[in-house]
Write an enzyme that holds these catalytic residues in place. Structure first.
Site, mmCIF file in Angstrom:
data_model
loop_
_atom_site.group_PDB
_atom_site.id
_atom_site.type_symbol
_atom_site.label_atom_id
_atom_site.label_comp_id
_atom_site.label_asym_id
_atom_site.label_seq_id
_atom_site.Cartn_x
_atom_site.Cartn_y
_atom_site.Cartn_z
ATOM 1 N N ASP A 141 0.839 -1.209 0.000
ATOM 2 C CA ASP A 141 0.000 0.000 0.000
ATOM 3 C C ASP A 141 0.865 1.247 0.000
ATOM 4 O O ASP A 141 0.458 2.299 0.508
ATOM 5 C CB ASP A 141 -0.911 -0.031 1.232
ATOM 6 N N LYS A 144 2.882 3.393 -5.649
ATOM 7 C CA LYS A 144 2.377 2.337 -6.541
ATOM 8 C C LYS A 144 3.440 1.865 -7.529
ATOM 9 O O LYS A 144 3.392 0.725 -7.967
ATOM 10 C CB LYS A 144 1.117 2.829 -7.256
ATOM 11 N N ASP A 169 -3.180 -2.940 -2.568
ATOM 12 C CA ASP A 169 -4.233 -1.923 -2.613
ATOM 13 C C ASP A 169 -4.044 -1.060 -3.871
ATOM 14 O O ASP A 169 -2.964 -0.998 -4.458
ATOM 15 C CB ASP A 169 -4.160 -1.041 -1.362
ATOM 16 N N ASN A 170 -5.120 -0.389 -4.304
ATOM 17 C CA ASN A 170 -5.056 0.668 -5.318
ATOM 18 C C ASN A 170 -4.628 0.208 -6.704
ATOM 19 O O ASN A 170 -4.010 0.982 -7.449
ATOM 20 C CB ASN A 170 -4.107 1.781 -4.880
ATOM 21 N N GLU A 199 -11.341 4.261 -1.251
ATOM 22 C CA GLU A 199 -11.813 4.539 0.108
ATOM 23 C C GLU A 199 -12.712 5.779 0.188
ATOM 24 O O GLU A 199 -12.414 6.817 -0.363
ATOM 25 C CB GLU A 199 -10.637 4.687 1.091
HETATM 26 C C1 LIG Z 1 1.968 5.815 -0.764
HETATM 27 C C2 LIG Z 1 0.868 6.132 0.166
HETATM 28 C C3 LIG Z 1 0.931 5.429 1.508
HETATM 29 C C4 LIG Z 1 2.133 5.607 2.339
HETATM 30 O O1 LIG Z 1 3.259 4.925 1.822
HETATM 31 C C5 LIG Z 1 4.444 5.608 2.227
HETATM 32 N N1 LIG Z 1 5.518 5.171 1.331
HETATM 33 C C6 LIG Z 1 5.618 5.446 0.023
HETATM 34 N N2 LIG Z 1 6.695 4.824 -0.497
HETATM 35 C C7 LIG Z 1 7.291 4.160 0.515
HETATM 36 C C8 LIG Z 1 8.451 3.339 0.595
HETATM 37 N N3 LIG Z 1 9.216 3.095 -0.476
HETATM 38 N N4 LIG Z 1 8.771 2.789 1.794
HETATM 39 C C9 LIG Z 1 7.995 3.024 2.871
HETATM 40 N N5 LIG Z 1 6.874 3.798 2.854
HETATM 41 C C10 LIG Z 1 6.540 4.362 1.681
HETATM 42 C C11 LIG Z 1 4.052 7.057 2.155
HETATM 43 O O2 LIG Z 1 4.875 7.828 2.991
HETATM 44 C C12 LIG Z 1 2.595 7.044 2.641
HETATM 45 O O3 LIG Z 1 2.553 7.188 4.050
HETATM 46 N N6 LIG Z 1 -0.432 5.761 -0.435
HETATM 47 C C13 LIG Z 1 -0.941 6.492 -1.442
HETATM 48 O O4 LIG Z 1 -0.290 7.363 -2.004
HETATM 49 C C14 LIG Z 1 -2.382 6.304 -1.768
HETATM 50 C C15 LIG Z 1 -3.031 7.295 -2.534
HETATM 51 C C16 LIG Z 1 -4.402 7.208 -2.804
HETATM 52 C C17 LIG Z 1 -5.063 8.252 -3.622
HETATM 53 C C18 LIG Z 1 -6.114 7.920 -4.477
HETATM 54 C C19 LIG Z 1 -6.765 8.895 -5.222
HETATM 55 C C20 LIG Z 1 -6.352 10.217 -5.133
HETATM 56 F F1 LIG Z 1 -6.994 11.174 -5.835
HETATM 57 C C21 LIG Z 1 -5.287 10.559 -4.287
HETATM 58 C C22 LIG Z 1 -4.646 9.585 -3.534
HETATM 59 C C23 LIG Z 1 -5.156 6.131 -2.301
HETATM 60 C C24 LIG Z 1 -4.518 5.154 -1.551
HETATM 61 O O5 LIG Z 1 -5.215 4.102 -1.031
HETATM 62 C C25 LIG Z 1 -3.149 5.213 -1.288
HETATM 63 O O6 LIG Z 1 -2.577 4.171 -0.582
HETATM 64 MG MG LIG Z 2 -3.960 2.522 -0.429
#
Ligand SMILES: C[C@H](C[C@H]1O[C@@H](n2cnc3c(N)ncnc32)[C@H](O)[C@@H]1O)NC(=O)c1cc(-c2ccc(F)cc2)cc(O)c1O
Ligand SMILES: [Mg+2]
Length: 214
Positions: A141, A144, A169-170, A199
Protein backbone atom coordinates in the site's frame (compact mmCIF):
# COMPACT_ATOMS: atom_id res chain seq x y z
CA UNK A 1 2.17 26.54 11.71
CA UNK A 2 -1.09 24.62 11.71
CA UNK A 3 -1.70 20.91 12.21
CA UNK A 4 -1.47 18.35 9.42
CA UNK A 5 -4.29 16.06 8.28
CA UNK A 6 -2.64 13.03 9.95
CA UNK A 7 -2.42 15.03 13.19
CA UNK A 8 -6.13 15.94 12.94
CA UNK A 9 -6.92 12.27 12.25
CA UNK A 10 -4.95 11.29 15.37
CA UNK A 11 -6.88 13.84 17.46
CA UNK A 12 -10.15 12.34 16.23
CA UNK A 13 -8.94 8.89 17.35
CA UNK A 14 -7.83 10.17 20.77
CA UNK A 15 -11.17 11.94 21.25
CA UNK A 16 -13.58 9.34 19.87
CA UNK A 17 -12.00 5.88 20.24
CA UNK A 18 -11.78 3.82 23.43
CA UNK A 19 -8.17 3.12 24.45
CA UNK A 20 -7.31 -0.55 23.89
CA UNK A 21 -10.24 -1.09 21.54
CA UNK A 22 -8.98 -1.61 17.95
CA UNK A 23 -12.46 -1.66 16.41
CA UNK A 24 -13.29 1.75 17.89
CA UNK A 25 -10.01 3.15 16.47
CA UNK A 26 -10.98 1.82 13.02
CA UNK A 27 -14.52 3.25 13.31
CA UNK A 28 -13.23 6.64 14.53
CA UNK A 29 -10.90 6.95 11.52
CA UNK A 30 -13.60 5.89 9.05
CA UNK A 31 -16.03 8.41 10.59
CA UNK A 32 -13.39 11.19 10.42
CA UNK A 33 -12.64 10.39 6.76
CA UNK A 34 -16.30 10.28 5.74
CA UNK A 35 -17.51 13.33 7.67
CA UNK A 36 -14.47 15.58 8.16
CA UNK A 37 -11.48 14.99 5.85
CA UNK A 38 -10.78 12.31 3.24
CA UNK A 39 -7.53 10.44 3.90
CA UNK A 40 -5.77 7.63 2.01
CA UNK A 41 -6.53 4.77 4.43
CA UNK A 42 -7.65 1.51 2.81
CA UNK A 43 -11.06 2.30 4.34
CA UNK A 44 -14.03 0.21 5.47
CA UNK A 45 -15.17 -1.31 2.13
CA UNK A 46 -11.74 -2.53 0.95
CA UNK A 47 -10.90 -3.07 4.65
CA UNK A 48 -13.53 -5.80 4.85
CA UNK A 49 -11.83 -7.61 1.95
CA UNK A 50 -8.45 -7.15 3.69
CA UNK A 51 -9.98 -8.61 6.87
CA UNK A 52 -11.28 -11.70 5.05
CA UNK A 53 -7.90 -12.40 3.39
CA UNK A 54 -5.97 -11.89 6.68
CA UNK A 55 -8.43 -14.16 8.52
CA UNK A 56 -8.09 -16.83 5.81
CA UNK A 57 -4.26 -16.71 5.83
CA UNK A 58 -4.01 -16.26 9.63
CA UNK A 59 -0.34 -15.24 9.23
CA UNK A 60 2.36 -15.79 11.83
CA UNK A 61 4.59 -13.22 10.12
CA UNK A 62 3.02 -10.36 8.14
CA UNK A 63 4.51 -7.32 6.38
CA UNK A 64 2.83 -4.03 5.42
CA UNK A 65 4.44 -1.61 2.95
CA UNK A 66 3.25 1.94 3.61
CA UNK A 67 1.96 2.49 7.16
CA UNK A 68 0.61 6.04 6.67
CA UNK A 69 -1.50 6.67 9.84
CA UNK A 70 -1.69 3.02 10.90
CA UNK A 71 -5.32 2.30 9.93
CA UNK A 72 -4.63 -0.91 8.00
CA UNK A 73 -1.87 -1.74 10.49
CA UNK A 74 -4.54 -1.91 13.24
CA UNK A 75 -6.98 -3.73 10.91
CA UNK A 76 -4.42 -6.46 10.22
CA UNK A 77 -2.92 -6.72 13.73
CA UNK A 78 -6.34 -7.12 15.42
CA UNK A 79 -6.88 -10.34 13.41
CA UNK A 80 -3.45 -11.96 13.99
CA UNK A 81 -3.30 -15.25 15.93
CA UNK A 82 -1.56 -15.22 19.36
CA UNK A 83 2.24 -14.87 19.06
CA UNK A 84 2.03 -13.56 15.48
CA UNK A 85 3.47 -10.18 14.49
CA UNK A 86 3.16 -7.51 11.82
CA UNK A 87 6.12 -5.52 10.49
CA UNK A 88 5.10 -2.22 8.87
CA UNK A 89 7.40 0.04 6.83
CA UNK A 90 6.95 3.82 6.53
CA UNK A 91 9.49 6.30 5.21
CA UNK A 92 7.78 9.58 6.19
CA UNK A 93 8.76 10.31 9.82
CA UNK A 94 5.75 12.58 10.43
CA UNK A 95 3.34 9.86 9.29
CA UNK A 96 5.28 7.26 11.33
CA UNK A 97 4.97 9.42 14.46
CA UNK A 98 1.19 9.65 14.03
CA UNK A 99 0.94 5.92 13.28
CA UNK A 100 2.82 5.02 16.48
CA UNK A 101 0.23 6.94 18.51
CA UNK A 102 -2.74 5.46 16.64
CA UNK A 103 -1.27 1.98 17.20
CA UNK A 104 -0.66 2.74 20.90
CA UNK A 105 -4.28 3.90 21.29
CA UNK A 106 -5.47 0.59 19.83
CA UNK A 107 -3.40 -1.38 22.37
CA UNK A 108 -1.87 -3.57 19.64
CA UNK A 109 1.71 -2.22 19.90
CA UNK A 110 3.09 -5.54 21.17
CA UNK A 111 2.10 -7.24 17.90
CA UNK A 112 3.51 -4.51 15.62
CA UNK A 113 7.05 -3.45 14.61
CA UNK A 114 7.04 -0.10 12.79
CA UNK A 115 10.28 0.48 10.87
CA UNK A 116 11.00 3.99 9.55
CA UNK A 117 12.78 4.26 6.21
CA UNK A 118 12.34 3.37 2.56
CA UNK A 119 11.14 -0.19 1.90
CA UNK A 120 14.02 -0.81 -0.51
CA UNK A 121 16.47 -0.38 2.37
CA UNK A 122 14.43 -2.17 5.06
CA UNK A 123 13.35 -5.32 3.18
CA UNK A 124 16.89 -6.78 2.83
CA UNK A 125 17.41 -6.40 6.60
CA UNK A 126 14.16 -8.03 7.77
CA UNK A 127 15.51 -11.58 8.16
CA UNK A 128 18.44 -10.63 10.41
CA UNK A 129 16.56 -7.86 12.26
CA UNK A 130 13.42 -9.87 13.13
CA UNK A 131 14.73 -13.44 12.92
CA UNK A 132 12.18 -14.45 10.31
CA UNK A 133 12.69 -17.03 7.54
CA UNK A 134 9.71 -16.10 5.36
CA UNK A 135 6.54 -13.98 5.21
CA UNK A 136 3.07 -15.52 5.24
CA UNK A 137 1.28 -12.30 4.21
CA UNK A 138 2.30 -8.99 2.58
CA UNK A 139 -0.01 -5.93 2.21
CA UNK A 140 1.30 -3.56 -0.49
CA UNK A 141 0.00 0.00 0.00
CA UNK A 142 3.00 2.29 -0.59
CA UNK A 143 4.10 4.19 -3.75
CA UNK A 144 2.38 2.34 -6.54
CA UNK A 145 5.51 2.26 -8.75
CA UNK A 146 7.35 0.48 -5.94
CA UNK A 147 5.05 -2.55 -5.96
CA UNK A 148 7.00 -4.40 -8.70
CA UNK A 149 10.56 -3.62 -7.54
CA UNK A 150 9.71 -4.49 -3.94
CA UNK A 151 7.95 -7.73 -4.93
CA UNK A 152 11.08 -8.73 -6.87
CA UNK A 153 13.18 -7.74 -3.85
CA UNK A 154 11.05 -9.91 -1.54
CA UNK A 155 11.64 -12.84 -3.94
CA UNK A 156 15.39 -12.18 -4.18
CA UNK A 157 15.72 -11.94 -0.38
CA UNK A 158 14.05 -15.34 -0.02
CA UNK A 159 11.21 -13.84 2.00
CA UNK A 160 8.45 -15.55 -0.01
CA UNK A 161 7.68 -19.26 0.27
CA UNK A 162 5.18 -21.54 -1.50
CA UNK A 163 1.78 -20.17 -0.41
CA UNK A 164 2.86 -16.66 0.67
CA UNK A 165 -0.02 -14.27 -0.03
CA UNK A 166 0.47 -10.76 -1.45
CA UNK A 167 -2.49 -8.34 -1.28
CA UNK A 168 -2.08 -5.04 -3.14
CA UNK A 169 -4.23 -1.92 -2.61
CA UNK A 170 -5.06 0.67 -5.32
CA UNK A 171 -4.43 -1.50 -8.36
CA UNK A 172 -7.04 0.59 -10.25
CA UNK A 173 -6.92 4.00 -8.47
CA UNK A 174 -4.31 5.52 -8.38
CA UNK A 175 -3.39 2.33 -10.28
CA UNK A 176 -0.50 -0.11 -10.44
CA UNK A 177 -0.62 -1.35 -14.07
CA UNK A 178 2.94 -2.71 -14.14
CA UNK A 179 2.22 -4.68 -10.96
CA UNK A 180 -0.99 -6.20 -12.39
CA UNK A 181 0.97 -7.15 -15.50
CA UNK A 182 3.75 -8.66 -13.38
CA UNK A 183 1.65 -10.88 -11.13
CA UNK A 184 -1.02 -11.81 -13.71
CA UNK A 185 1.45 -12.91 -16.42
CA UNK A 186 3.90 -14.68 -14.13
CA UNK A 187 3.72 -18.48 -13.73
CA UNK A 188 5.04 -18.12 -10.17
CA UNK A 189 1.85 -16.32 -9.03
CA UNK A 190 -1.83 -17.24 -8.92
CA UNK A 191 -3.68 -13.88 -8.99
CA UNK A 192 -7.25 -12.75 -8.34
CA UNK A 193 -8.89 -9.30 -8.43
CA UNK A 194 -11.37 -8.16 -5.76
CA UNK A 195 -13.42 -5.26 -7.18
CA UNK A 196 -14.31 -2.50 -4.76
CA UNK A 197 -14.14 1.30 -4.51
CA UNK A 198 -11.54 3.93 -3.62
CA UNK A 199 -11.81 4.54 0.11
CA UNK A 200 -14.82 6.70 1.12
CA UNK A 201 -15.84 7.28 -2.55
CA UNK A 202 -17.73 5.53 -5.36
CA UNK A 203 -14.73 5.62 -7.70
CA UNK A 204 -13.72 2.13 -8.82
CA UNK A 205 -10.69 0.57 -7.18
CA UNK A 206 -9.81 -2.91 -5.97
CA UNK A 207 -7.35 -5.27 -4.34
CA UNK A 208 -5.24 -7.86 -6.15
CA UNK A 209 -4.54 -11.05 -4.21
CA UNK A 210 -1.55 -13.04 -5.49
CA UNK A 211 -0.35 -16.38 -4.09
CA UNK A 212 3.36 -17.14 -4.61
CA UNK A 213 3.70 -20.67 -6.00
CA UNK A 214 7.39 -21.13 -5.14
C1 LIG B 1 1.97 5.82 -0.76
C2 LIG B 1 0.87 6.13 0.17
C3 LIG B 1 0.93 5.43 1.51
C4 LIG B 1 2.13 5.61 2.34
O1 LIG B 1 3.26 4.92 1.82
C5 LIG B 1 4.44 5.61 2.23
N1 LIG B 1 5.52 5.17 1.33
C6 LIG B 1 5.62 5.45 0.02
N2 LIG B 1 6.69 4.82 -0.50
C7 LIG B 1 7.29 4.16 0.52
C8 LIG B 1 8.45 3.34 0.59
N3 LIG B 1 9.22 3.10 -0.48
N4 LIG B 1 8.77 2.79 1.79
C9 LIG B 1 7.99 3.02 2.87
N5 LIG B 1 6.87 3.80 2.85
C10 LIG B 1 6.54 4.36 1.68
C11 LIG B 1 4.05 7.06 2.15
O2 LIG B 1 4.87 7.83 2.99
C12 LIG B 1 2.60 7.04 2.64
O3 LIG B 1 2.55 7.19 4.05
N6 LIG B 1 -0.43 5.76 -0.43
C13 LIG B 1 -0.94 6.49 -1.44
O4 LIG B 1 -0.29 7.36 -2.00
C14 LIG B 1 -2.38 6.30 -1.77
C15 LIG B 1 -3.03 7.30 -2.53
C16 LIG B 1 -4.40 7.21 -2.80
C17 LIG B 1 -5.06 8.25 -3.62
C18 LIG B 1 -6.11 7.92 -4.48
C19 LIG B 1 -6.77 8.90 -5.22
C20 LIG B 1 -6.35 10.22 -5.13
F1 LIG B 1 -6.99 11.17 -5.84
C21 LIG B 1 -5.29 10.56 -4.29
C22 LIG B 1 -4.65 9.58 -3.53
C23 LIG B 1 -5.16 6.13 -2.30
C24 LIG B 1 -4.52 5.15 -1.55
O5 LIG B 1 -5.21 4.10 -1.03
C25 LIG B 1 -3.15 5.21 -1.29
O6 LIG B 1 -2.58 4.17 -0.58
MG1 LIG C 1 -3.96 2.52 -0.43
Amino acid sequence: TGSSRPQRLLKAVQRNAAKGDPQSVISAIDYFCRHSEWAMNVGDEKGSILDSVVSEVSPTTALELGTYCGYSTVRIARLLPPGASLITLEFNPDYAAVARQVIAHSGLQDKIHLVEGPSGDSIPKLKERFGITSLDFVFLDHWKDRYVPDTKLLEECGLLRKGSVLLADNVICPGAPEYLDYVRNNPRYESRYFQSHLEYTNVEDGLEKSVFLG
